[in-house]
Design a protein around this motif. Structure first.
Motif, PDB file in Angstrom:
ATOM      1  N   GLN A  26      61.180  13.921 -26.785  1.00 34.11           N
ATOM      2  CA  GLN A  26      60.024  14.050 -27.671  1.00 34.11           C
ATOM      3  C   GLN A  26      59.585  15.499 -27.814  1.00 34.11           C
ATOM      4  O   GLN A  26      58.894  15.843 -28.772  1.00 34.11           O
ATOM      5  N   SER A  73      64.520   7.291 -30.351  1.00 32.78           N
ATOM      6  CA  SER A  73      63.100   7.649 -30.459  1.00 32.78           C
ATOM      7  C   SER A  73      62.813   9.125 -30.660  1.00 32.78           C
ATOM      8  O   SER A  73      61.759   9.479 -31.200  1.00 32.78           O
ATOM      9  N   THR A  98      67.905  10.146 -35.597  1.00 28.42           N
ATOM     10  CA  THR A  98      66.622   9.986 -36.298  1.00 28.42           C
ATOM     11  C   THR A  98      66.517  10.920 -37.505  1.00 28.42           C
ATOM     12  O   THR A  98      65.940  10.558 -38.522  1.00 28.42           O
ATOM     13  N   ARG A 105      58.421   9.840 -37.914  1.00 24.19           N
ATOM     14  CA  ARG A 105      58.043   8.481 -38.292  1.00 24.19           C
ATOM     15  C   ARG A 105      59.141   7.482 -37.898  1.00 24.19           C
ATOM     16  O   ARG A 105      58.853   6.382 -37.446  1.00 24.19           O
ATOM     17  N   TRP A 115      58.861   7.257 -33.866  1.00 23.81           N
ATOM     18  CA  TRP A 115      57.624   6.739 -33.274  1.00 23.81           C
ATOM     19  C   TRP A 115      57.107   5.465 -33.936  1.00 23.81           C
ATOM     20  O   TRP A 115      56.539   4.618 -33.248  1.00 23.81           O
ATOM     21  N   VAL A 116      57.269   5.355 -35.242  1.00 20.72           N
ATOM     22  CA  VAL A 116      56.730   4.191 -35.956  1.00 20.72           C
ATOM     23  C   VAL A 116      57.800   3.107 -36.118  1.00 20.72           C
ATOM     24  O   VAL A 116      57.621   1.982 -35.676  1.00 20.72           O
ATOM     25  N   ASN A 122      60.710   2.891 -34.676  1.00 20.27           N
ATOM     26  CA  ASN A 122      61.383   2.518 -33.426  1.00 20.27           C
ATOM     27  C   ASN A 122      60.459   2.519 -32.220  1.00 20.27           C
ATOM     28  O   ASN A 122      60.942   2.412 -31.085  1.00 20.27           O
ATOM     29  N   GLY A 123      59.163   2.625 -32.427  1.00 20.65           N
ATOM     30  CA  GLY A 123      58.250   2.676 -31.286  1.00 20.65           C
ATOM     31  C   GLY A 123      58.282   1.423 -30.437  1.00 20.65           C
ATOM     32  O   GLY A 123      58.509   1.480 -29.214  1.00 20.65           O
ATOM     33  N   THR A 181      61.744   0.951 -28.816  1.00 17.97           N
ATOM     34  CA  THR A 181      61.994   1.806 -27.657  1.00 17.97           C
ATOM     35  C   THR A 181      61.279   1.278 -26.416  1.00 17.97           C
ATOM     36  O   THR A 181      61.866   1.233 -25.327  1.00 17.97           O
ATOM     37  N   LEU A 182      60.026   0.896 -26.562  1.00 16.40           N
ATOM     38  CA  LEU A 182      59.282   0.366 -25.418  1.00 16.40           C
ATOM     39  C   LEU A 182      59.896  -0.931 -24.910  1.00 16.40           C
ATOM     40  O   LEU A 182      60.045  -1.136 -23.693  1.00 16.40           O
TER      41      LEU A 182
END
Length: 466
Positions: free
Chosen positions: A375, A418, A425, A438, A441-442, A444-445, A448-449
């Motif tokens: 990140q 991510s 990405t 985007r 984080w959006v 694939n948010g 990923t979690l």
């Protein structure tokens, strides 16, 4: 710079990269050891050429590498050995990249590959995601990042035939995510992925053959979670989309299946009968397969001359054209190696002892630390080569070496999904017309979690139960 001078420099660059690849092959196959001292010299030459050509963001990596080298020379007596190790890591990365690029070069001009891609992207909505996820793994093995470029272009062409903007937007998003997640799901097991090549090389006692099966489980989790989320959060449309039947049949996938079969069987067979590491096998097998495939493509039109011309173009044009990617990857390997040598003593002076942590915490931390480092722009190669040497050995952790590889590769895959700075990405964002931030984080948010939780459980189960 005139065109003539640029062509001469590109020719020199291509020849240097081929020479580095040959020296890495000699090292892996334990032949011509007397030529080994030339390898770091050639790496420095290539790095200097690239540093003069690449954009500022890539020059920064070269500057960081030089700064760390100076810091190491000032603080460590035996700094030359660490620098040589770093240059060796950069040479291996350059050779691995150059070898894999040969297969991408041939696959991109294959009518069979194009037909298979069109068939996958033309599937009906109910099975399109699963088809792109499974078939996309085959494309990822053959084309590496080129799989995203090829399938992404075909996905946009398919979605472009949809007149309704709402349906078209959802279709583009779901298809691109399937393609990206197919790619990252190959990282934990593929012998052609940097994730496996680097992870195995930094974990003493580890091998690809040991890590392949648990890596396939990680791959299934990454693909399965993606399919599950796509199914669970299927968009509700205000209109009923057209559902045309795809052209072609699953038979269009047979050439790719056959090629992948040859590749995997060759790797497994040679691994069983030689003492050469899997990466040493790959850098030989892949170019040989590419050369044979190239001959088949040109068999009806002066095959020898046509292949010779393509090989010449590859060496003098295509390879030097990867200067930006190679600078980033080579410097990441070098910086990680040298940075780890500097960071280790600093941790000792600060009283930081990782051996006091529970082993399961160390393994699970890899699953999360590598994507977190991504990140802030840290390439997975840099993260893995920096972190792995600092942890206690497998014996100290009470686990088998493949367990560490599984954890590293899992974190690498999550970083690929991510991090807004990775090629995956960036490519998906360019196709979708949105930012890589985007995408990571959006889009694939949640993915990923969810995958991070599933992979953390799997890493612990494999290391301490299975």
């Amino acid at each position: 710079m005139t065109n003539g001078n640029r062509e001469k420099i590109d020719l020199l660059t291509g020849l240097l990269l081929i020479a580095i690849t040959c020296l890495v092959i000699f090292h892996e196959w334990h032949v011509a050891a007397w030529m080994a001292p030339a390898k770091p010299v050639l790496v420095v030459m290539v790095a200097c050429i690239f540093a003069a050509q690449v954009r500022f963001s890539r020059k920064a990596f070269v500057a960081v590498a030089l700064g760390l080298t100076l810091a190491l020379a000032v603080s460590t007596a035996d700094w030359q050995g660490t620098v040589l190790d770093g240059l060796g890591s950069a040479a291996f990365i350059a050779a691995f990249f150059s070898a894999l690029s040969t297969l991408r070069n041939v696959a991109q001009t294959s009518p069979a590959v194009q037909a298979a891609g069109r068939f996958l992207s033309g599937q009906r909505p109910g099975r399109r995601y699963a088809a792109l996820t499974v078939g996309g793994q085959g494309f990822a093995l053959l084309l590496n990042y080129g799989a995203i470029q090829l399938l992404g272009a075909l996905a946009l062409a398919n979605a472009g035939s949809e007149p309704n903007a709402e349906v078209r937007g959802h279709r583009i998003r779901r298809m691109l995510l399937a393609i990206q997640r197919a790619f990252v799901s190959t990282l934990p097991w593929s012998p052609l992925s940097f994730a496996m090549a680097i992870s195995v090389s930094v974990v003493p006692g580890a091998s690809w053959s040991q890590a392949m099966v648990p890596g396939l489980v990680s791959s299934a989790l990454l693909a399965g979670v993606g399919w599950g989320l796509d199914t669970a959060f299927k968009p509700r449309l205000s209109v009923t989309p057209r559902r045309p039947e795809p052209s072609g049949s699953w038979a269009s996938m047979l050439p790719m299946v056959a090629l992948l079969g040859v590749l995997v069987v060759s790797v497994i067979t040679l691994s069983a009968v030689t003492d050469v590491r899997i990466v040493g096998l790959v850098v030989v097998i892949v170019p040989v397969i590419a050369l044979v495939w190239m001959l088949i493509q040109h068999w009806a039109h002066a095959p020898v001359r046509s292949v010779a011309m393509r090989v010449g173009d590859y060496v003098t044009k295509e390879l030097p054209g990867y200067r930006g990617e190679l600078t980033l990857l080579m410097m990441a390997g070098y910086i990680g190696t040298v940075g780890s040598a500097l960071l280790g003593p600093l941790m000792q002076h600060a009283g930081l002892d990782l051996s006091v942590l529970p082993p399961w915490v160390i393994l699970v931390s890899f699953v999360w630390l590598i994507p977190l480092a991504g990140q802030v722009g840290m390439n997975p190669i840099l993260a893995v080569t920096l972190i792995a040497p600092l942890i206690p050995g497998a014996d100290s952790l009470g686990v088998a070496p493949p367990a560490i590889v599984v954890a590293l590769a899992a974190g690498w895959a999550l970083s690929g999904a991510s991090s807004p700075f990775t090629a995956t990405t960036l490519l998906i964002g360019s196709f979708a017309g949105i930012s890589a931030l985007r995408v990571g984080w959006v889009w694939n948010g949640v993915y990923t979690l969810s995958c991070g939780i599933a992979l953390s459980i799997w890493v612990v189960l494999y290391a301490f139960v299975l």
